[in-house]
Design a protein around this motif. Structure first.
Motif, PDB file in Angstrom:
ATOM      1  N   LYS A  47      45.471  39.352  37.583  1.00 29.66           N
ATOM      2  CA  LYS A  47      45.151  40.001  38.855  1.00 29.66           C
ATOM      3  C   LYS A  47      44.240  39.187  39.772  1.00 29.66           C
ATOM      4  O   LYS A  47      44.098  39.515  40.947  1.00 29.66           O
ATOM      5  CB  LYS A  47      44.535  41.379  38.609  1.00 29.66           C
ATOM      6  CG  LYS A  47      43.169  41.344  37.919  1.00 29.66           C
ATOM      7  CD  LYS A  47      42.612  42.749  37.751  1.00 29.66           C
ATOM      8  CE  LYS A  47      41.312  42.764  36.973  1.00 29.66           C
ATOM      9  NZ  LYS A  47      40.261  41.879  37.497  1.00 29.66           N
ATOM     10  N   ASP A  48      43.607  38.155  39.248  1.00 28.32           N
ATOM     11  CA  ASP A  48      42.723  37.358  40.105  1.00 28.32           C
ATOM     12  C   ASP A  48      43.434  36.156  40.729  1.00 28.32           C
ATOM     13  O   ASP A  48      42.790  35.220  41.198  1.00 28.32           O
ATOM     14  CB  ASP A  48      41.519  36.864  39.290  1.00 28.32           C
ATOM     15  CG  ASP A  48      40.677  38.019  38.784  1.00 28.32           C
ATOM     16  OD1 ASP A  48      40.517  38.986  39.548  1.00 28.32           O
ATOM     17  OD2 ASP A  48      40.222  37.968  37.634  1.00 28.32           O
ATOM     18  N   SER A  49      44.752  36.207  40.733  1.00 25.76           N
ATOM     19  CA  SER A  49      45.510  35.036  41.192  1.00 25.76           C
ATOM     20  C   SER A  49      46.062  35.215  42.595  1.00 25.76           C
ATOM     21  O   SER A  49      46.381  36.316  43.026  1.00 25.76           O
ATOM     22  CB  SER A  49      46.675  34.770  40.234  1.00 25.76           C
ATOM     23  OG  SER A  49      46.166  34.472  38.953  1.00 25.76           O
ATOM     24  N   GLY A  71      52.813  41.929  43.229  1.00 22.26           N
ATOM     25  CA  GLY A  71      51.595  42.725  43.092  1.00 22.26           C
ATOM     26  C   GLY A  71      50.346  41.866  43.184  1.00 22.26           C
ATOM     27  O   GLY A  71      49.261  42.297  42.828  1.00 22.26           O
ATOM     28  N   LEU A  72      50.523  40.641  43.651  1.00 24.23           N
ATOM     29  CA  LEU A  72      49.402  39.709  43.815  1.00 24.23           C
ATOM     30  C   LEU A  72      49.418  39.225  45.267  1.00 24.23           C
ATOM     31  O   LEU A  72      50.475  39.231  45.902  1.00 24.23           O
ATOM     32  CB  LEU A  72      49.581  38.501  42.883  1.00 24.23           C
ATOM     33  CG  LEU A  72      49.586  38.798  41.382  1.00 24.23           C
ATOM     34  CD1 LEU A  72      50.021  37.561  40.594  1.00 24.23           C
ATOM     35  CD2 LEU A  72      48.203  39.246  40.919  1.00 24.23           C
TER      36      LEU A  72
ATOM     37  N   THR B 198      42.512  39.278  46.473  1.00 25.64           N
ATOM     38  CA  THR B 198      42.984  39.780  45.181  1.00 25.64           C
ATOM     39  C   THR B 198      42.667  41.271  45.006  1.00 25.64           C
ATOM     40  O   THR B 198      43.285  41.938  44.188  1.00 25.64           O
ATOM     41  CB  THR B 198      42.362  38.966  44.022  1.00 25.64           C
ATOM     42  OG1 THR B 198      40.962  38.841  44.252  1.00 25.64           O
ATOM     43  CG2 THR B 198      42.975  37.585  43.928  1.00 25.64           C
ATOM     44  N   PRO B 201      46.076  43.027  47.441  1.00 24.98           N
ATOM     45  CA  PRO B 201      47.166  42.047  47.507  1.00 24.98           C
ATOM     46  C   PRO B 201      48.176  42.368  48.610  1.00 24.98           C
ATOM     47  O   PRO B 201      48.616  43.508  48.739  1.00 24.98           O
ATOM     48  CB  PRO B 201      47.805  42.124  46.122  1.00 24.98           C
ATOM     49  CG  PRO B 201      47.253  43.318  45.452  1.00 24.98           C
ATOM     50  CD  PRO B 201      46.015  43.741  46.155  1.00 24.98           C
TER      51      PRO B 201
END
Lengths: 313, 363
Positions: A47-49, A71-72, B198, B201
């Motif tokens: 998720k931190d990408s 979702g990113l 993030t 998104p």
């Protein structure tokens, strides 16, 4: 340094995160190798990408406005400029002091990587900008209708290397891109295959731990270009490794490791399952086998030689 | 503080005062002095920015997509073949509605190879959705560069700040340089409405099929109409704070009562003022100030000076002017750095030719 938000533990396939960042509803073909790979890449990225996507099938099938499969945070600029876009993100986050909280992942096909974007990638790697560049390599310009790229193997049919009365398929060998990237001496270089998701997952996670660029070249079958039954994508990705058509290895700070030992199956087993090779004669197949054996032997020998030299130093 | 400096260094000084966080660079003549100065500022610790030394202008322009979307004010500069090589990225930046600011030392396009000034490169980029602001002297380079950041960030459109290659980029003139406090009093902190985040998104640069593409482009058209107002407002606001205005921001009109009019862009305006004719300096080429030009040219003898040509059609500035001033004549001058002298401008005022290529070399 790498994101610590979800600590990486190499485990088995059941240990992969359940969270999805590449959602269903996209327009990829049934059995699409790259789409399976996107799911793995995003699971590993987490998720931190931030994703930078070059123009290509995966960009086109996943973002028909106003829908998205991602979702990113995701950005697409053009075909040849994913690496410099990633450099821009890297520089901005570094200037803002938030670089350490993020992973930057480039996703690009082999046309974008081997051919049109190559100079830009080389420059980004020279600069040492920290991001993970993943080439999903289906050995052709599949998005525009299966034309030949620098990654297309010799003899293969594509729409620009047709099986004519005089010339049959691609006439030259593919570009040894992974080795060319290795010559840049960036911290981490790896190859992977869609048939080995855990290996790919671990390599992506590992790439985030280096303070510099990483490059991962993933072989992934294309149903339309390779011409096979859509149920066989993973099987073909595995056969490529088992026959030695695709070596799965990594070069970590100069140290080479062959991650998966090829089973030594005859290359015919791999070629015979694909329409793009159906025109091959026995002599052609023998030539491919001979070339492959020589090439793999050389690559491993050269790399092991470097390993030994490094040990001595 | 008044200082005598080269216009390129003055642009770099203005950029420094606006504090961009990311500056991608690639050399090309005659723009190189801008980036060399910026590199000096960064390496001397006067500007805290990340410099990205790219391998081409295409990559240089592409890094702006990443840096702006990641939330950093960004700047770069180019010329000629460089702008042409980066051309593909220009409509992507405007399509993503990114507030990029670039300096352009305007130069001829090959072939034949020519490193000197004209407007071929920026005219080639006129339909890419960027705001195009021309400067007629060094002071204008300084002021326009600072305004450009405010305009870009308010209009959510990219801006080209254009100076004539060599005749301005390499010109030493006195210019009033504002202080850091003055500039930060004018220019708000960098903010972008949507960014790569993030925690939230979002997908940037998706595929727009036949059902949505046209709506995106319609928004871009509307944004340019809005930008014309923003350019004028920013010019006025800047003028109030620092006592320097550039006409209404879109056009500058000198000696308005004269019966003959020269319409031009860039340094030509400074020479044209000496003819005694009315001079309309088209400061902003995109969006184009049709109504101001129409109003100022009513019943007058008008000649439009172009430093570029649209082959098979006509001179680009003249073509725009002719849409609202049918009697306007065209003079094509100064291609590839050919001088535009006072006597040449006096000659075109006297000429009755509908289109004149001024071949004045050695005459």
């Amino acid at each position: 340094m790498a994101s610590k938000s979800d600590d990486w533990k190499p485990g088995n396939i059941r240990g992969l995160p359940l969270e999805e960042f590449f959602h269903s509803g996209h327009g990829a073909c049934a059995g699409c190798g790259p789409a399976i790979t996107m799911r793995m890449i995003t699971k590993a990225a987490g998720k931190d990408s931030i994703i930078v996507n070059a123009t290509g099938c995966m960009e086109v099938v996943s973002t028909k406005y106003p829908t998205t499969s991602w979702g990113l945070p995701w950005v697409h600029g053009a075909f040849e400029n994913a690496a410099p876009i990633a450099s821009g993100i890297h520089a901005a986050l570094a200037a803002q002091g938030t670089r350490a909280k993020h992973n930057i992942v480039v996703i690009a096909g082999d046309g974008a990587t081997y051919d049109i974007g190559f100079g830009a990638i080389s420059a980004a790697f020279e600069r040492g900008d920290k991001f993970t560049y993943i080439c999903y390599n289906n050995e052709a310009y599949a998005n525009t209708g299966s034309q030949q790229s620098g990654a297309t193997p010799k003899h293969a049919w594509t729409t620009t290397t047709p099986i004519g009365k005089i010339i049959h398929g691609k006439e030259v060998e593919k570009k040894p891109l992974t080795e060319i990237i290795a010559a840049h001496k960036i911290p981490y270089i790896a190859t992977a295959s869609t048939a080995y998701p855990l290996d790919l997952f671990n390599k992506i996670k590992k790439s985030f731990t280096f303070d510099g660029p990483s490059f991962i070249n993933v072989l992934t079958p294309c149903v339309l270009t390779w011409k096979y039954d859509s149920s066989l994508s993973v099987e073909l990705a595995r056969l490529a490794v088992d026959t030695g058509m695709w070596l799965v290895y990594e070069i970590e700070n100069g140290k080479f490791t062959l991650n998966i030992q090829p089973k030594g199956l005859p290359v015919k087993n791999y070629l015979a399952k694909q329409g793009r090779f159906k025109h091959l004669t026995d002599a052609d197949i023998a030539e491919i086998q001979m070339h492959l054996d020589k090439q793999n032997k050389e690559l491993v020998a050269e790399r092991e030689c470097v390993n030994k030299a490094e040990e001595k130093i | 503080m008044k200082r005598i400096a080269e216009a390129s260094a003055v642009m770099a000084e203005a950029v420094k005062l606006c504090e961009p966080q990311v500056i991608p660079l690639y050399p090309i003549t005659p723009q190189t002095h801008i980036m060399e100065e910026l590199a000096n500022h960064v390496n001397n610790g006067e500007l805290k920015a990340k410099i990205i030394r790219t391998e081409s202008e295409h990559s240089m322009m592409s890094t702006l997509i990443g840096s702006l979307l990641a939330g950093s004010r960004s700047f770069t500069a180019t010329s000629s073949q460089g702008l042409a090589l980066a051309h593909e990225v220009l409509p992507i930046i405007s399509g993503l509605r990114l507030p990029a600011v670039i300096g352009v030392a305007a130069r001829a396009l090959a072939a034949p190879l020519n490193i000197w000034g004209d407007h071929s490169d920026v005219m080639d980029a006129r339909d890419t959705g960027w705001i195009q602001l021309h400067c007629r002297n060094t002071q204008a380079v300084f002021d326009t560069t600072i305004q450009a950041f405010a305009i870009a960030e308010k209009a959510r459109l990219p801006v080209m700040v254009i100076m004539d290659g060599y005749t301005l980029s390499h010109m030493f003139e006195p210019a009033d340089i504002l202080s850091k406090t003055e500039v930060s009093g004018y220019l708000p902190k960098f903010k972008i409405r949507y960014q790569l985040d993030t925690n939230k998104p979002m997908t940037f640069g998706p595929v727009g099929f036949t059902d949505t593409y046209m709506e995106f482009k319609h928004q871009l058209k509307d944004a340019h109409e809005e930008a014309a107002k923003i350019i004028s407002e920013e010019n006025k606001r800047y003028g109030k704070m620092f006592r320097r205005e550039y006409g209404d921001g879109m056009v500058e009109i000198f000696n308005p009562s004269a019966k003959q009019v020269i319409i031009c862009q860039g340094t030509t305006a400074e020479t044209a003022k000496l003819t005694g004719a009315c001079v309309i300096h088209v400061r902003c080429f995109r969006p184009f100030p049709f109504s101001q030009i129409e109003k100022a040219c009513r019943g007058k003898d008008v000649v439009v000076v172009d430093r570029a040509y649209s082959y098979g059609a006509g001179a680009p500035l003249h073509m725009e002017v002719k849409a609202v001033v049918p009697q306007a004549r065209s003079a094509v001058m100064g291609l590839g750095g050919r001088d535009i002298r006072l006597e040449d401008l006096q000659m075109i005022l006297k000429s009755k030719e509908k289109e004149l290529w001024v071949d004045n070399y050695g005459k």
